[in-house]
Design a protein around this motif. Structure first.
Motif, PDB file in Angstrom:
ATOM      1  N   GLY A 299       0.812  -1.209   0.000  1.00  0.00           N
ATOM      2  CA  GLY A 299       0.000   0.000   0.000  1.00  0.00           C
ATOM      3  C   GLY A 299       0.845   1.258   0.000  1.00  0.00           C
ATOM      4  O   GLY A 299       2.080   1.211  -0.027  1.00  0.00           O
ATOM      5  N   LEU A 300       0.178   2.385   0.040  1.00  0.00           N
ATOM      6  CA  LEU A 300       0.865   3.664   0.072  1.00  0.00           C
ATOM      7  C   LEU A 300       1.555   3.858   1.420  1.00  0.00           C
ATOM      8  O   LEU A 300       1.005   3.527   2.470  1.00  0.00           O
ATOM      9  CB  LEU A 300      -0.128   4.796  -0.172  1.00  0.00           C
ATOM     10  CG  LEU A 300      -0.768   4.834  -1.561  1.00  0.00           C
ATOM     11  CD1 LEU A 300      -1.900   5.846  -1.594  1.00  0.00           C
ATOM     12  CD2 LEU A 300       0.273   5.174  -2.620  1.00  0.00           C
ATOM     13  N   GLU A 301       2.762   4.411   1.354  1.00  0.00           N
ATOM     14  CA  GLU A 301       3.541   4.687   2.563  1.00  0.00           C
ATOM     15  C   GLU A 301       3.928   6.155   2.577  1.00  0.00           C
ATOM     16  O   GLU A 301       4.593   6.637   1.657  1.00  0.00           O
ATOM     17  CB  GLU A 301       4.793   3.815   2.613  1.00  0.00           C
ATOM     18  CG  GLU A 301       5.674   4.082   3.847  1.00  0.00           C
ATOM     19  CD  GLU A 301       6.948   3.252   3.863  1.00  0.00           C
ATOM     20  OE1 GLU A 301       7.373   2.764   2.795  1.00  0.00           O
ATOM     21  OE2 GLU A 301       7.534   3.096   4.971  1.00  0.00           O
ATOM     22  N   TRP A 302       3.523   6.869   3.596  1.00  0.00           N
ATOM     23  CA  TRP A 302       3.871   8.275   3.745  1.00  0.00           C
ATOM     24  C   TRP A 302       5.315   8.386   4.205  1.00  0.00           C
ATOM     25  O   TRP A 302       5.730   7.708   5.156  1.00  0.00           O
ATOM     26  CB  TRP A 302       2.936   8.936   4.753  1.00  0.00           C
ATOM     27  CG  TRP A 302       3.269  10.342   5.063  1.00  0.00           C
ATOM     28  CD1 TRP A 302       3.067  11.438   4.273  1.00  0.00           C
ATOM     29  CD2 TRP A 302       3.857  10.829   6.276  1.00  0.00           C
ATOM     30  NE1 TRP A 302       3.506  12.578   4.914  1.00  0.00           N
ATOM     31  CE2 TRP A 302       3.986  12.232   6.149  1.00  0.00           C
ATOM     32  CE3 TRP A 302       4.291  10.225   7.455  1.00  0.00           C
ATOM     33  CZ2 TRP A 302       4.526  13.031   7.148  1.00  0.00           C
ATOM     34  CZ3 TRP A 302       4.822  11.023   8.460  1.00  0.00           C
ATOM     35  CH2 TRP A 302       4.940  12.408   8.296  1.00  0.00           C
ATOM     36  N   ILE A 303       6.076   9.248   3.550  1.00  0.00           N
ATOM     37  CA  ILE A 303       7.492   9.416   3.867  1.00  0.00           C
ATOM     38  C   ILE A 303       7.713  10.644   4.748  1.00  0.00           C
ATOM     39  O   ILE A 303       8.453  10.594   5.741  1.00  0.00           O
ATOM     40  CB  ILE A 303       8.318   9.558   2.573  1.00  0.00           C
ATOM     41  CG1 ILE A 303       8.158   8.308   1.702  1.00  0.00           C
ATOM     42  CG2 ILE A 303       9.788   9.815   2.890  1.00  0.00           C
ATOM     43  CD1 ILE A 303       8.725   8.462   0.299  1.00  0.00           C
ATOM     44  N   GLY A 304       7.058  11.748   4.395  1.00  0.00           N
ATOM     45  CA  GLY A 304       7.242  12.973   5.163  1.00  0.00           C
ATOM     46  C   GLY A 304       6.703  14.167   4.418  1.00  0.00           C
ATOM     47  O   GLY A 304       6.223  14.044   3.288  1.00  0.00           O
ATOM     48  N   TYR A 305       6.795  15.337   5.070  1.00  0.00           N
ATOM     49  CA  TYR A 305       6.362  16.561   4.421  1.00  0.00           C
ATOM     50  C   TYR A 305       7.228  17.743   4.826  1.00  0.00           C
ATOM     51  O   TYR A 305       7.945  17.692   5.832  1.00  0.00           O
ATOM     52  CB  TYR A 305       4.888  16.873   4.717  1.00  0.00           C
ATOM     53  CG  TYR A 305       4.564  17.272   6.154  1.00  0.00           C
ATOM     54  CD1 TYR A 305       3.780  16.439   6.947  1.00  0.00           C
ATOM     55  CD2 TYR A 305       5.001  18.472   6.701  1.00  0.00           C
ATOM     56  CE1 TYR A 305       3.469  16.790   8.255  1.00  0.00           C
ATOM     57  CE2 TYR A 305       4.698  18.827   8.004  1.00  0.00           C
ATOM     58  CZ  TYR A 305       3.919  17.984   8.775  1.00  0.00           C
ATOM     59  OH  TYR A 305       3.605  18.335  10.064  1.00  0.00           O
ATOM     60  N   ILE A 306       7.100  18.790   4.019  1.00  0.00           N
ATOM     61  CA  ILE A 306       7.626  20.103   4.384  1.00  0.00           C
ATOM     62  C   ILE A 306       6.444  21.062   4.341  1.00  0.00           C
ATOM     63  O   ILE A 306       5.639  21.023   3.412  1.00  0.00           O
ATOM     64  CB  ILE A 306       8.792  20.550   3.478  1.00  0.00           C
ATOM     65  CG1 ILE A 306       9.421  21.838   4.004  1.00  0.00           C
ATOM     66  CG2 ILE A 306       8.360  20.689   2.012  1.00  0.00           C
ATOM     67  CD1 ILE A 306      10.801  22.121   3.401  1.00  0.00           C
ATOM     68  N   SER A 307       6.332  21.879   5.335  1.00  0.00           N
ATOM     69  CA  SER A 307       5.158  22.736   5.448  1.00  0.00           C
ATOM     70  C   SER A 307       5.341  24.044   4.691  1.00  0.00           C
ATOM     71  O   SER A 307       6.430  24.370   4.213  1.00  0.00           O
ATOM     72  CB  SER A 307       4.861  23.042   6.911  1.00  0.00           C
ATOM     73  OG  SER A 307       5.781  23.997   7.411  1.00  0.00           O
TER      74      SER A 307
END
Length: 119
Positions: free
Chosen positions: A46-54
């Motif tokens: 499935g989809l795996e979230w890695i991270g974000y920048i705001s």
């Protein structure tokens, strides 16, 4: 209409650093209350979230990938970049960039780019 486009090498050798850039058009990555995410999907998973920048430049990473992940941005080019170090074959996946709203909905996605880790 916001559009996102991933770019970067499709083949990375084990132990090297994967680097992908997402170019955003139709909206600014500094617009309040939006987050700019990296997500991946490995074969058969499935989809795996890695991270974000705001919008303000703050970052947040998945605990399982945090030690190897860095997300940065270039506001002059309206781009944000993923770096994943010490890659191994399990990092082979389609990598997506996406815009995440304040309600934590990924409302715009790039088309995705295949990255294969192999010698």
């Amino acid at each position: 209409q916001v559009q996102l486009q991933e770019s970067g090498p499709g083949l990375v050798k084990p132990s090297q650093t994967l680097s992908l850039t997402c170019t955003v058009s139709g909206g600014s990555i500094t617009t309040n209350y939006y987050y700019w995410s990296w997500i991946r999907q490995s074969p058969g998973k499935g989809l795996e979230w890695i991270g974000y920048i705001s919008y303000s430049g703050n970052t947040h990473y998945s605990p399982s990938l945090k030690s190897r992940t860095s997300i940065s941005r270039d506001t002059s080019k309206n781009q944000f970049t993923l770096q994943l170090s010490s890659v191994n074959p399990e990092d082979t996946a389609v990598y997506y960039c996406a815009r995440t709203s304040a309600r934590w909905e990924n409302d715009y996605w790039g088309q995705g780019t295949q990255v294969t880790v192999s010698s």
